[in-house]
Every structure is written in C-alpha cells, then in structure tokens.
Scaffold this active site. Sequence first.
Site, PDB file in Angstrom:
ATOM      1  N   HIS A  19       0.865  -1.184  -0.218  1.00 19.55           N
ATOM      2  CA  HIS A  19       0.045  -0.108  -0.150  1.00 19.55           C
ATOM      3  C   HIS A  19       0.894   1.362  -0.061  1.00 19.55           C
ATOM      4  O   HIS A  19       0.526   2.189  -0.699  1.00 19.55           O
ATOM      5  CB  HIS A  19      -0.829  -0.010   1.405  1.00 19.55           C
ATOM      6  CG  HIS A  19      -1.783  -1.279   1.400  1.00 19.55           C
ATOM      7  ND1 HIS A  19      -1.957  -1.870   2.536  1.00 19.55           N
ATOM      8  CD2 HIS A  19      -2.781  -1.508   0.495  1.00 19.55           C
ATOM      9  CE1 HIS A  19      -2.999  -2.861   2.162  1.00 19.55           C
ATOM     10  NE2 HIS A  19      -3.643  -2.558   1.077  1.00 19.55           N
ATOM     11  N   LYS A  43     -17.841  -6.587   5.809  1.00 19.17           N
ATOM     12  CA  LYS A  43     -16.495  -7.408   6.258  1.00 19.17           C
ATOM     13  C   LYS A  43     -16.157  -6.967   7.934  1.00 19.17           C
ATOM     14  O   LYS A  43     -16.433  -5.845   8.461  1.00 19.17           O
ATOM     15  CB  LYS A  43     -15.294  -6.403   5.312  1.00 19.17           C
ATOM     16  CG  LYS A  43     -15.034  -6.947   3.970  1.00 19.17           C
ATOM     17  CD  LYS A  43     -13.621  -6.636   3.533  1.00 19.17           C
ATOM     18  CE  LYS A  43     -13.681  -6.678   1.873  1.00 19.17           C
ATOM     19  NZ  LYS A  43     -12.330  -6.048   1.648  1.00 19.17           N
ATOM     20  N   ARG A  92      -1.940  -5.513  -8.663  1.00 18.92           N
ATOM     21  CA  ARG A  92      -1.056  -6.526  -8.262  1.00 18.92           C
ATOM     22  C   ARG A  92      -0.836  -7.553  -9.557  1.00 18.92           C
ATOM     23  O   ARG A  92      -1.092  -7.453 -10.753  1.00 18.92           O
ATOM     24  CB  ARG A  92      -1.106  -7.346  -7.070  1.00 18.92           C
ATOM     25  CG  ARG A  92      -0.739  -6.644  -5.849  1.00 18.92           C
ATOM     26  CD  ARG A  92      -1.385  -7.050  -4.742  1.00 18.92           C
ATOM     27  NE  ARG A  92      -2.852  -6.997  -4.626  1.00 18.92           N
ATOM     28  CZ  ARG A  92      -3.672  -7.280  -3.678  1.00 18.92           C
ATOM     29  NH1 ARG A  92      -2.978  -7.491  -2.444  1.00 18.92           N
ATOM     30  NH2 ARG A  92      -4.981  -6.917  -3.737  1.00 18.92           N
ATOM     31  N   SER A 130      -2.834  -7.795   2.423  1.00 18.42           N
ATOM     32  CA  SER A 130      -2.960  -7.800   3.931  1.00 18.42           C
ATOM     33  C   SER A 130      -3.625  -9.145   4.478  1.00 18.42           C
ATOM     34  O   SER A 130      -3.118  -9.617   5.716  1.00 18.42           O
ATOM     35  CB  SER A 130      -4.240  -6.791   4.320  1.00 18.42           C
ATOM     36  OG  SER A 130      -4.065  -5.361   3.956  1.00 18.42           O
TER      37      SER A 130
HETATM   38  P1  ADP Z   1      -9.681  -3.370  -0.682  1.00 23.64           P
HETATM   39  O1  ADP Z   1     -10.589  -4.372   0.312  1.00 23.64           O
HETATM   40  O2  ADP Z   1     -10.192  -2.143  -0.969  1.00 23.64           O
HETATM   41  O3  ADP Z   1      -9.474  -4.401  -1.859  1.00 23.64           O
HETATM   42  P2  ADP Z   1      -6.971  -3.296   0.489  1.00 23.64           P
HETATM   43  O4  ADP Z   1      -6.350  -2.703   1.557  1.00 23.64           O
HETATM   44  O5  ADP Z   1      -6.857  -4.960   0.316  1.00 23.64           O
HETATM   45  O6  ADP Z   1      -8.473  -3.160   0.365  1.00 23.64           O
HETATM   46  O7  ADP Z   1      -6.545  -2.713  -0.890  1.00 23.64           O
HETATM   47  C1  ADP Z   1      -6.712  -1.323  -1.290  1.00 23.64           C
HETATM   48  C2  ADP Z   1      -6.063  -1.329  -2.660  1.00 23.64           C
HETATM   49  O8  ADP Z   1      -4.547  -1.472  -2.745  1.00 23.64           O
HETATM   50  C3  ADP Z   1      -6.456  -2.054  -3.811  1.00 23.64           C
HETATM   51  O9  ADP Z   1      -6.545  -1.468  -4.942  1.00 23.64           O
HETATM   52  C4  ADP Z   1      -5.466  -3.171  -3.846  1.00 23.64           C
HETATM   53  O10 ADP Z   1      -5.330  -3.796  -5.286  1.00 23.64           O
HETATM   54  C5  ADP Z   1      -3.980  -2.209  -3.382  1.00 23.64           C
HETATM   55  N1  ADP Z   1      -3.226  -3.270  -3.030  1.00 23.64           N
HETATM   56  C6  ADP Z   1      -3.237  -4.020  -1.852  1.00 23.64           C
HETATM   57  N2  ADP Z   1      -2.088  -4.667  -1.652  1.00 23.64           N
HETATM   58  C7  ADP Z   1      -1.226  -4.285  -2.630  1.00 23.64           C
HETATM   59  C8  ADP Z   1       0.197  -4.417  -2.804  1.00 23.64           C
HETATM   60  N3  ADP Z   1       0.809  -5.252  -2.421  1.00 23.64           N
HETATM   61  N4  ADP Z   1       0.551  -3.775  -3.868  1.00 23.64           N
HETATM   62  C9  ADP Z   1      -0.086  -3.043  -4.566  1.00 23.64           C
HETATM   63  N5  ADP Z   1      -1.175  -2.684  -4.333  1.00 23.64           N
HETATM   64  C10 ADP Z   1      -1.971  -3.460  -3.458  1.00 23.64           C
END
Ligand code: ADP
Length: 162
Positions: A19, A43, A92, A130
């Site tokens: 992130h 969630k 990703r 995450s």
């Molecule tokens: P959500 O529940 O909105 O998907 P996340 O916190 O999992 O929330 O992800 C928020 C954003 O960050 C999404 O666009 C996700 O694809 C991106 N994201 C999560 N992990 C990574 C990573 N390791 N590298 C790049 N982008 C990421």
Amino acid sequence: MKERIAVYPGSFDPLTLGHIDIVNRAAKLFDRLLVAAIQNPGKTPLFSLEERLQILKSTFAEKPEIEVDTFSGLLVDYLRQKESFIVIRGLRAVSDFESELQMALMNRTLSPDTETLFLVPSARYSFLSSSMIKQVYQLGSEVPSLVTPMVDRLLKEKFGKG
Ligand code: ADP
C-alpha cells in the site's frame, strides 16, 4: 490553479509496504492524496477503523501532501464531498484485474466523471496482501520486511505475541 486531488481508498487491514508503495507513487502525480480507510459493513476487519486510521496517521505524519481519512458508504459520494474525481487503486497480479474493473465501471456508472487510475507496485510487493500478512502472524510467524514496525508490533499484540 485548482488543486489536483486523488483518493486512494482501501480496507488497509492492515497497511502493508505494498500500500505504501502505491501511496508514494500516487503522491508524486497529484497535489494532494487522500488515503481513506473504508468502513465496510460487509467485512469484519481485524483492525478497527480507528486503529487503521491511527496506523495511516503515524505512517504518513511527515508528508504534508498525504492526508488520511475514513469513510463509509459509496466511494462516489465521498469523492464528491472531497471535490475529487480520481480514484487510485493498486494492481498486483492478474487476480486483481476482474474485480477492480467491475468496481471502476460501477463507479463510473454511478458518477460518470470518475476516473480510476491503476498503479503497479514494485515487483517485490506484487504478491503481498493484507490477508496473507494476517494469516502469517495468526499462525505464529512474522514478516517484518513487508510491514512497518508499528504494524508488526500491533499484529503481534493482536495474536498474543506482543
Ligand atoms: P480493498 O478491500 O479495498 O481491496 P485493500 O486494503 O486490500 O482494500 O487494498 C486497497 C488497494 O490497494 C487495492 O487497489 C489493492 O489492489 C491495492 N493493494 C493491496 N495490496 C497491494 C500491494 N501489495 N501492491 C499494490 N497494491 C496493493
């Protein structure tokens, strides 16, 4: 000239270096970047909204161009409220693509001016999520190279290792 503001919404449950990689890339493209943690009623997060906000606050405290916030409800309503029309998302591996495309097109249907920008993280974070981080700590191990020291400490506390 009008400020260019982008919004990076996400669960951030918890924030990872993936992130942060996206935040740093997006911040270079805009005058202001709003990193907004979502209160999602569908969630049950490991970290409360307040905890996720505190993590974001202390992580980006030294960067005036990055603001942190929380929101609930529709992203397009939040964008309107913040006078932004730009959504940042991270892409990703291919697995992200389908749901991200659906979301981007739904947001555009709800609010035609909305533009979603996808940024690609450094390859070393391409397979980081995450949920994977939470699993590792829950199973009694740790990966301090993929999260901030604060998140590492909080995860250990959550799973009884702190
Ligand atoms: P959500 O529940 O909105 O998907 P996340 O916190 O999992 O929330 O992800 C928020 C954003 O960050 C999404 O666009 C996700 O694809 C991106 N994201 C999560 N992990 C990574 C990573 N390791 N590298 C790049 N982008 C990421």
